[in-house]
Design a protein around this motif. Structure first.
Motif: not given
Length: 258
Positions: A89-90, A92, A114, A116
């Protein structure tokens, strides 16, 4: 600077190329501006390598910037971008670049965002950017955006708020539509932009408040399993306190995948 950057690019490629998918892209572009704003020509090479949950991009570019008053400048730029998938889900993106002290490129740049991926078929991104320019100005920016994914269409939107030193605040809106081919990696992408800060464009000839609108088109055409041809065309309109001008940019690139 170019020879040192090329050595660094080759070293980065050699270090990570064995570990995952790799792409090398050579791109040339030419921009012509009306009302005596001059022109800008660039030639760049970018190495992109994915290894595990990470992707590393290294970009080297050289170019020239000519102004309507007869002034002309040559410059070099070296940039590095690092993508990291921290989980499902994350992710960068960290990007930084440095260039020779001239008006060809942004002289110093740092960008962090970032993303999500918490909803089905959608992502949300937020980030910040700091840039220094040859004319002594610097800008900070905060941006937020979202993307929605359909079977063959990706829709993206980004809003950016700028604070440009000695000039004031500005904003920019950017909408993009990416159409994938029915099969393969080929695609066509459209961008529509507008705002009150010309610094959304790194090639802006002056750092002044104003308004802009833009439309850009890019086609990525595969040639067999390993090669891609990239074709791009952009048109922009700028309204400044003292005069208006337009810009037309043509881009041609060749990429090798392995």
């Amino acid at each position: 600077m170019i020879r040192k950057a090329l050595a660094s690019l080759s070293l980065c490629t050699a270090c990570v190329a064995h570990a995952g998918d790799h792409k090398m892209t050579v791109t040339g572009s030419y921009a012509d501006y009306t009302e005596g704003a001059g022109s800008r020509a660039l030639l760049g090479v970018e190495s992109s390598t994915r290894f595990g949950d990470n992707t590393l991009l290294v970009n080297l570019a050289g170019g020239s910037r000519s102004f309507g008053n007869g002034d002309s400048f040559d410059g070099d730029s070296l940039g590095v971008t690092f993508y990291r998938d921290w989980s499902d889900k994350i992710s960068t993106r960290t990007s930084a670049s440095v260039s020779s002290d001239d008006p060809v490129f942004v002289n110093r740049l740092f960008d962090q965002d970032l993303t999500w991926r918490g909803l089905k078929n959608a992502t949300f991104t937020g980030g910040a950017r700091y840039a220094e320019y040859d004319d002594g100005h610097h800008s900070t920016a905060l941006y937020a955006g979202a993307a929605y994914y359909l079977k063959r269409l990706t829709i993206r939107y980004r809003y950016t708020h700028y604070d440009l030193s000695d000039v004031g605040d500005g904003h920019a809106n950017l909408l993009s539509l990416r159409f994938m081919d029915a099969a393969g990696r080929g695609h066509t992408q459209l961008w529509f932009g507008e705002g009150t800060s010309i610094q959304d464009y790194d090639w802006a000839p002056v750092a002044l408040p104003g308004e802009f609108q833009s439309v850009a088109l890019r086609r990525v055409q595969p040639l067999g399993e390993a090669w891609d041809v990239n074709l791009g065309l952009e048109r922009s309109w700028h309204q400044l306190p003292t005069y208006d001008y337009q810009g037309t940019t043509v881009t041609l690139g060749l990429a090798r995948n392995w």
